[in-house]
Design an enzyme around this catalytic site. Structure first.
Site, short mmCIF file in Angstrom:
data_model
loop_
_atom_site.label_atom_id
_atom_site.label_comp_id
_atom_site.label_asym_id
_atom_site.label_seq_id
_atom_site.Cartn_x
_atom_site.Cartn_y
_atom_site.Cartn_z
N LEU A 99 29.70 -28.57 -105.83
CA LEU A 99 29.27 -27.53 -104.90
C LEU A 99 29.99 -26.21 -105.13
O LEU A 99 29.43 -25.14 -104.92
CB LEU A 99 29.51 -27.98 -103.45
N GLY A 153 37.49 -23.70 -105.31
CA GLY A 153 38.29 -22.72 -104.61
C GLY A 153 39.69 -22.65 -105.20
O GLY A 153 39.97 -23.22 -106.25
N TYR A 183 42.29 -24.05 -104.16
CA TYR A 183 43.09 -25.26 -104.02
C TYR A 183 42.35 -26.55 -104.37
O TYR A 183 42.93 -27.63 -104.30
CB TYR A 183 43.63 -25.37 -102.59
N GLY A 184 41.08 -26.46 -104.72
CA GLY A 184 40.39 -27.69 -105.05
C GLY A 184 38.93 -27.49 -105.37
O GLY A 184 38.39 -26.38 -105.26
N LYS A 231 36.25 -32.56 -100.77
CA LYS A 231 37.13 -31.64 -101.49
C LYS A 231 38.26 -32.41 -102.16
O LYS A 231 39.06 -33.06 -101.51
CB LYS A 231 37.72 -30.58 -100.55
N ASP A 242 44.19 -17.71 -93.53
CA ASP A 242 43.35 -17.54 -94.73
C ASP A 242 41.90 -17.25 -94.33
O ASP A 242 40.96 -17.84 -94.88
CB ASP A 242 43.44 -18.77 -95.61
#
Length: 457
Positions: free
Chosen positions: A109, A112, A114-115, A131, A228
């Site tokens: 999908l 990002g 971090y993952g 994720k 964030d």
């Protein structure tokens, strides 16, 4: 030639005994040093040297195995803690692997900071977002547990729901509800969708997002600071309703102090410059980040773009300059309609963004005030006269929302009613002129954001 090894005391004693048992012709010497033990072995033969190297290798193997067992026990403890205290389901790794077809590229999908996120189907045959956390120093087990803890403690229609997790086989995985329409950022950057996201839809998305953040700040005790907030963390469901996601960097605030001290983290272009300067995190840090999102929905420009002029690389700096000079029309997304109500409401949102982006946190509104004002701006649409209420059947799509039959994509409105509505919502606002002075000093301007050197692509 002597061999010298520095080992933990208990391992050195084992080595000493093994040498003694081997009954080799060797001189053995043991002494303590810096919390460990130095073993000096004077050997007279190659065979004995090879034996000792084998012993050392065996000891290293034991140390490594012990560390692995310790990590496994720690993971089990964390699983027990999350499943028990936080009431979050645990999914075995084999189920996650099966749900994503072995983390197939076909179910990818997005990715990002971090993952990587994959679509998957678990036992109930419903789509979920999975994720898989990347193994990086800045995001580890503590952040995963932090997100599990925070998401299990909140409940709001515009906060993403955590459905489960997996900490197994060295992997850290989070399972969320599936958001079929991706992120706000993807639509603004034309990475998804068949056209331009209409202004009415953009305004609804940020209004819902503001309510969600206000809930974290005002309804939770102690408050939660997201840290964030950005358009790529605003997910969209089937009906383009917003869901705020990614709580890995979030922190619980302190109720009896105005801020907490923590090293600045976040995404370049969104980070509160005052927070970056003095490490003081507060609810107003989220307000600044949200102000950047408001500018994004107006301009559809990238938050950090090195192809722009040096003074305009940072979108916040670019917007502040244009808004303070009364040149908002120059930065409005050219693909947006320019009917009277749209332009008027964009100007109101621009002024609100200007206040959110004030350098000094005390000058920024609270998220509750931001949400209320956005609600008022959005409500003005209902108060104007629309020439025709007949909407094409395709109007259910957010890409056609706001179009009126018979007049193409333009609304027929009464300008005076718009003016009265917007003037009413402006009565309690600080004037734009009163906010300009703090920006006259280069020292207080965020245009020179030192985080630009660490741009996250």
């Amino acid at each position: 030639m002597p061999y010298q090894l520095l080992l933990p005391t208990h391992h050195a004693k084992i080595l000493y005994k093994l040498i003694a048992v081997s009954n080799c012709n060797a001189t053995k010497y043991i002494s303590g040093e810096c919390g460990g033990t130095r073993v000096l072995v004077l050997i007279g033969g190659i065979v004995v040297g090879a034996s000792i190297m084998s012993i050392v290798a065996f000891i290293c193997y034991c140390i490594r195995k012990r560390a692995i067992l310790r990590n496994q026990l720690s993971a089990k403890r964390l699983i027990s803690e999350a499943s028990g205290s936080f009431n979050v389901p645990f999914y075995p790794y084999k189920e996650i692997h099966k749900a994503t077809n072995g983390f197939s590229d076909k179910q990818w999908l997005g990715i990002g900071a971090y993952g990587t996120v994959y679509a998957g189907k678990l036992n109930n045959n419903e789509w979920v977002a999975i994720k898989k956390i990347r193994h990086i120093e800045t995001y580890g087990i503590d952040q995963v547990m932090n997100e599990i803890k925070l998401l299990s403690s909140v409940s709001h229609p515009h906060l993403v729901r955590l459905l489960g997790f997996c900490i197994e086989k060295g992997e850290q995985i989070l399972v969320y509800e599936f958001m079929p329409n991706g992120t706000l950022s993807q639509h603004l950057q034309k990475e998804r969708g068949k056209g331009t996201l209409p202004w009415t839809t953009r305004l609804s998305i940020v209004t819902e997002t503001a309510h969600a953040i206000a809930y974290l700040h005002s309804s939770m005790n102690p408050p939660i600071y997201h840290r964030d907030i950005k358009s790529s963390n605003i997910l969209l469901d089937y009906n383009f309703r917003s869901k705020v996601a990614d709580f890995g960097l979030s922190r619980v605030g302190i109720t009896d102090e105005s801020h907490i001290s923590t090293a600045p983290q976040g995404t370049p272009g969104y980070v509160d410059p005052q927070y970056h300067q003095n490490f003081h995190l507060s609810d107003k840090s989220d307000v600044y980040s949200f102000g950047v999102v408001l500018v994004e929905i107006i301009t559809a420009l990238k938050v950090v773009d090195l192809s722009r002029r040096s003074t305009e690389v940072n979108l916040a700096a670019l917007a502040l300059n244009k808004i303070s000079q009364g040149r908002v029309n120059e930065i409005i997304d050219p693909f947006l309609d320019r009917d009277t109500w749209t332009v008027s409401s964009i100007h109101r949102v621009a002024e609100l963004a200007f206040r959110c982006l004030a350098f000094h946190g005390d000058m920024r509104p609270s998220m509750t005030e931001v949400a209320d004002e956005l609600e008022m701006i959005r409500g003005c649409e209902d108060d104007v006269t629309i020439a025709s209420l007949s909407v094409a059947s395709s109007s259910s799509s957010p890409y056609n929302r706001g179009k009126v039959a018979g007049v193409g994509s333009r609304r027929v409105v009464v300008p005076q009613m718009i003016s009265n509505c917007l003037t009413k919502s402006k009565e309690n606002d600080m004037s734009l002129d009163s906010l300009r002075n703090p920006w006259l000093s280069e020292q207080t301007s965020p245009s020179a954001n030192s985080l630009l050197g660490n741009v996250i692509q």
